[in-house]
Structures are given as C-alpha cells and as structure tokens.
Design an enzyme around this catalytic site. Structure first.
Site, PDB file in Angstrom:
ATOM      1  N   HIS A 165       5.520   5.968   9.157  1.00  0.00           N
ATOM      2  CA  HIS A 165       6.041   7.273   9.589  1.00  0.00           C
ATOM      3  C   HIS A 165       6.055   7.284  11.118  1.00  0.00           C
ATOM      4  O   HIS A 165       5.059   7.660  11.751  1.00  0.00           O
ATOM      5  CB  HIS A 165       5.167   8.397   9.045  1.00  0.00           C
ATOM      6  CG  HIS A 165       5.729   9.766   9.273  1.00  0.00           C
ATOM      7  ND1 HIS A 165       5.507  10.809   8.392  1.00  0.00           N
ATOM      8  CD2 HIS A 165       6.497  10.285  10.258  1.00  0.00           C
ATOM      9  CE1 HIS A 165       6.111  11.897   8.835  1.00  0.00           C
ATOM     10  NE2 HIS A 165       6.713  11.601   9.982  1.00  0.00           N
TER      11      HIS A 165
ATOM     12  N   HIS B  69       0.703   7.088  16.020  1.00  0.00           N
ATOM     13  CA  HIS B  69       0.268   5.913  15.259  1.00  0.00           C
ATOM     14  C   HIS B  69       1.372   4.854  15.323  1.00  0.00           C
ATOM     15  O   HIS B  69       1.340   3.991  16.193  1.00  0.00           O
ATOM     16  CB  HIS B  69      -0.170   6.261  13.826  1.00  0.00           C
ATOM     17  CG  HIS B  69       0.605   7.324  13.131  1.00  0.00           C
ATOM     18  ND1 HIS B  69       1.947   7.200  12.810  1.00  0.00           N
ATOM     19  CD2 HIS B  69       0.209   8.544  12.673  1.00  0.00           C
ATOM     20  CE1 HIS B  69       2.337   8.284  12.172  1.00  0.00           C
ATOM     21  NE2 HIS B  69       1.323   9.126  12.073  1.00  0.00           N
TER      22      HIS B  69
ATOM     23  N   GLU C 113       9.569   6.815   6.644  1.00  0.00           N
ATOM     24  CA  GLU C 113       9.600   8.245   6.357  1.00  0.00           C
ATOM     25  C   GLU C 113       9.519   9.043   7.648  1.00  0.00           C
ATOM     26  O   GLU C 113       8.988   8.572   8.657  1.00  0.00           O
ATOM     27  CB  GLU C 113       8.468   8.642   5.411  1.00  0.00           C
ATOM     28  CG  GLU C 113       7.070   8.485   5.992  1.00  0.00           C
ATOM     29  CD  GLU C 113       5.980   8.936   5.027  1.00  0.00           C
ATOM     30  OE1 GLU C 113       6.230   8.950   3.806  1.00  0.00           O
ATOM     31  OE2 GLU C 113       4.885   9.273   5.515  1.00  0.00           O
TER      32      GLU C 113
ATOM     33  N   HIS D 103       0.634  11.498  -1.211  1.00  0.00           N
ATOM     34  CA  HIS D 103      -0.220  12.389  -0.425  1.00  0.00           C
ATOM     35  C   HIS D 103      -1.536  12.614  -1.152  1.00  0.00           C
ATOM     36  O   HIS D 103      -1.594  13.257  -2.197  1.00  0.00           O
ATOM     37  CB  HIS D 103       0.424  13.745  -0.123  1.00  0.00           C
ATOM     38  CG  HIS D 103      -0.235  14.428   1.064  1.00  0.00           C
ATOM     39  ND1 HIS D 103       0.152  14.207   2.358  1.00  0.00           N
ATOM     40  CD2 HIS D 103      -1.283  15.280   1.130  1.00  0.00           C
ATOM     41  CE1 HIS D 103      -0.610  14.912   3.183  1.00  0.00           C
ATOM     42  NE2 HIS D 103      -1.492  15.564   2.458  1.00  0.00           N
TER      43      HIS D 103
ATOM     44  N   GLY E 108      -1.814   5.735   1.886  1.00  0.00           N
ATOM     45  CA  GLY E 108      -2.283   5.219   3.162  1.00  0.00           C
ATOM     46  C   GLY E 108      -3.717   5.588   3.462  1.00  0.00           C
ATOM     47  O   GLY E 108      -4.611   4.749   3.457  1.00  0.00           O
ATOM     48  N   HIS E 109      -3.975   6.863   3.700  1.00  0.00           N
ATOM     49  CA  HIS E 109      -5.283   7.304   4.198  1.00  0.00           C
ATOM     50  C   HIS E 109      -6.425   6.865   3.281  1.00  0.00           C
ATOM     51  O   HIS E 109      -7.392   6.235   3.731  1.00  0.00           O
ATOM     52  CB  HIS E 109      -5.285   8.819   4.364  1.00  0.00           C
ATOM     53  CG  HIS E 109      -6.551   9.357   4.953  1.00  0.00           C
ATOM     54  ND1 HIS E 109      -6.774   9.405   6.308  1.00  0.00           N
ATOM     55  CD2 HIS E 109      -7.668   9.851   4.363  1.00  0.00           C
ATOM     56  CE1 HIS E 109      -7.977   9.915   6.536  1.00  0.00           C
ATOM     57  NE2 HIS E 109      -8.531  10.195   5.371  1.00  0.00           N
TER      58      HIS E 109
END
Length: 237
Positions: free
Chosen positions: A43, A50, A70, A190, A213-214
C-alpha cells in the site's frame, strides 16, 4: 484453497524507522514467495510512511506470484499502476491522513469515479478489486461499476470473533453469497489472524484470496517468517 497474499508494509515500517535498507523489503518479499505465499501486497501511501515509490518499482522486478497494489486511486496511485501493471489493483477509500484502511467504499455514491477507474484498469490488463463492507447495496454497486472482485473488510469480524464468532460471520456469509451470485470474485482482508482465519475460510464459500500483513508479521517475530507463512497456508486449506 484461497490464496495467501502477504502484505509487506510492516517490513517497510521497521526499515524506515531506522533508515537504510534493513530489513530489506525486496528480500522479504522474495522469501515470502519461497516459503509458499501466493502473492505480495503493498500500500504505497503518498507520505511513504512504509512502502516508498522506489519499493513499488523494485518489487515489480522480482515478484513472481501475484503482485497486488492497494491504495486510494488518486493520480499518483494510478500512475504507479500504469507503469508497473500489477496482477491486481485494490481500491480503498481512505485518504492519506488515515492510519489504516478501516472502511469500505460507498459504491453508490462514488459510482461514476469507480466505473471510470475500473475501466482504465481493464484497459491496462490489471484485475480490479474494491474494498467493501457487507452492506448489500455496496456489493450490488460494485457489480455496477464493473469491478472484477470485492475485498471484504474483515475488521468488524475480527473485532467480534471471540465474543460470538457465529454472529460475527453472519453478514459476511450473506455478502459473499451475493457477490458470487453477481459474478464477482471474493477477497478479504484486515485483522485476519491465526486465531480467526480458519473459521472465516470455512464459512465463506468461493473465497479467492486473503491479504494479511500486521498479524502475520507480528506472529513472525515469535515463530519465524517461514513457519508463520506455513501456518497461515495450512489454515487456508
């Protein structure tokens, strides 16, 4: 089996905190693929907090699975997509001041804009996806704008999973059925994690891809990247 696309934003966040090139985003992306990931997601926000513009082009040279970019479809974002032609462009409605994507598109309100963008992506040979919630009107609206896939925003599911997973998944099942009936592909993302991913995958028919991701990077701090990716892949079988 739904595909796992690893979002490497957090790797870039760690790198940027110190400067230099450690950890190396390109190498991590290559390693994710080597460990079994079927896609890489980024992103590239305008403030480059980032993923940087340079990262977008560097990753384009090495990603051999599905490359998913994205972001909010402003002029900069569309230029990056045009020049790299990723496998997929996922459109999110949040502006540059938002910490993380936390809502889906109002596809009725933004119908004209999204229609134009999806048409342009189709011309470039890039698969289009739109970040949406479970509201049926927004899923019907996604069909109207000509998008290829929706990406279900799974934040609310993750928030309520532990208190009542059946209630948390209910609207997502209905949304996925509607999307499939409309001929739309189904992605999700998410706050999906090792805790809640298996139930989501088992409950959602025709799930094509998840972008994580996180949670995945956080798990990798304890388990190692290779082990973590294999654990996520196992849950998607």
């Amino acid at each position: 089996m739904a595909k796992l696309s690893v979002n490497v934003n957090k790797i870039a966040t760690i790198r940027n905190a110190r400067g230099g090139d450690v950890p190396n985003v390109v190498q991590v992306a290559k390693d994710c693929e080597r460990f079994g990931a079927e896609g890489i997601t980024i992103h590239p926000r305008p403030d480059e907090r980032h993923i940087t513009t340079k990262d977008v082009y560097d990753l384009d040279k090495v990603v051999t699975t599905e490359y998913n970019i994205e972001g909010y479809p402003d002029e900069r974002f569309m230029r990056l997509v045009e020049e790299t032609r990723p496998t997929q462009a996922t459109l999110v409605p949040d502006g540059p001041d938002v910490l993380t994507s936390n809502a889906g598109w109002d596809t009725v309100k933004y119908k004209d804009m999204l229609t134009e963008i999806c048409s342009q992506l189709a011309e470039w040979g890039v698969r289009s996806a739109i970040f949406v919630d479970t509201n049926p009107s927004n899923i019907n609206g996604a069909k109207e704008v000509g998008v290829d896939r929706i990406e279900l925003y799974t934040g609310p599911y993750a928030d309520h999973y532990e208190e009542d997973k059946d209630a948390a998944i209910k609207d997502y099942i209905s949304a996925a059925k509607l999307a499939h009936d409309l001929g739309l592909g189904i992605n999700a993302g998410h706050d999906l994690s090792l805790l809640n991913l298996a139930f989501f995958k088992q409950s959602i028919p025709n799930l094509a891809e998840v972008s994580i991701g996180h949670a995945l990077i956080a798990d990798a701090l304890y388990l190692g990247l290779e082990t973590t990716i294999k654990k996520y892949l196992e849950l998607l079988k």
